[in-house]
Design a protein around this motif. Structure first.
Motif, short mmCIF file in Angstrom:
data_model
loop_
_atom_site.label_atom_id
_atom_site.label_comp_id
_atom_site.label_asym_id
_atom_site.label_seq_id
_atom_site.Cartn_x
_atom_site.Cartn_y
_atom_site.Cartn_z
N HIS A 103 0.93 -1.36 -0.14
CA HIS A 103 -0.06 0.10 0.10
C HIS A 103 0.77 1.36 -0.03
O HIS A 103 0.44 2.22 -0.60
N THR A 104 1.96 1.33 0.65
CA THR A 104 2.89 2.63 0.60
C THR A 104 3.42 2.85 -0.61
O THR A 104 3.46 3.93 -1.03
N VAL A 107 0.46 4.67 -2.67
CA VAL A 107 0.28 6.02 -2.05
C VAL A 107 1.40 6.99 -2.05
O VAL A 107 0.95 8.33 -1.67
N THR A 109 3.35 8.51 -3.42
CA THR A 109 3.40 9.93 -4.32
C THR A 109 2.26 10.92 -4.09
O THR A 109 2.05 11.97 -4.65
N THR A 110 1.18 10.53 -3.27
CA THR A 110 0.11 11.17 -3.08
C THR A 110 -0.19 11.58 -1.73
O THR A 110 -1.07 12.62 -1.14
N ASP A 111 0.62 11.12 -0.71
CA ASP A 111 0.59 11.17 0.65
C ASP A 111 1.88 11.67 1.22
O ASP A 111 2.79 10.93 1.22
N THR A 112 2.08 13.21 1.68
CA THR A 112 3.21 13.62 1.96
C THR A 112 3.59 12.89 3.44
O THR A 112 4.93 13.31 3.75
N ASN A 113 2.58 12.21 4.05
CA ASN A 113 3.09 11.67 5.60
C ASN A 113 3.66 10.34 5.24
O ASN A 113 3.96 9.81 6.43
N ILE A 114 3.83 9.88 3.91
CA ILE A 114 4.28 8.37 3.93
C ILE A 114 5.74 8.39 3.17
O ILE A 114 5.93 9.33 2.02
#
Length: 129
Positions: A103-104, A107, A109-114
């Motif tokens: 899952h990482t 996502v 490139t769309t979730d700055t927390n990851i």
């Protein structure tokens, strides 16, 4: 961590094909889900495709569905991206990425927390019109 080295980029005409390879070294390759990403000139990095650790589940960006195929060979510590029917807008630096979690990769490139655990150095793909 694993270390990743991409190869297979180059110049191709629109409608042509390329196969990218990413070889991993270091820790056990099969412990990592793998992904391919690209960053076109002047644009943000985006996910292209991802594959889980066993190779049984894949994710594709809508823009490449039906034309690109991600696969992996755990015996060779390698993940591939077969790119067919290439379009000029596919011109980009293509990066290989690895993370224990599938899952990482989808996502990141769309979730700055990851953050992805490992990135390769990239290989340039240029599609001429």
């Amino acid at each position: 961590q694993v270390q990743l080295v991409e190869s297979g980029g180059g110049l191709v005409q629109a409608g042509g094909s390329l196969r990218l390879s990413c070889v991993a070294s270091g820790r056990t390759f099969s412990n990592y889900a793998m992904g391919w990403f690209r960053q076109p000139p002047g644009k943000e990095r985006e996910v292209v495709a991802a594959i889980n650790r066993g190779g049984h589940s894949q994710y594709y960006a809508d823009s490449v569905k039906g034309r690109f195929t991600i696969s992996r060979d755990n015996a060779k510590n390698t993940v591939y991206l077969q790119m067919n029917s290439l379009k000029p807008e596919a011109t980009a630096v293509y990066y290989c990425g690895a993370d224990p979690t599938f899952h990482t990769l989808v996502v990141v490139t769309t979730d700055t927390n990851i953050h992805l655990e490992v990135w390769g150095q990239g290989t340039l793909v240029t599609v001429s019109s």
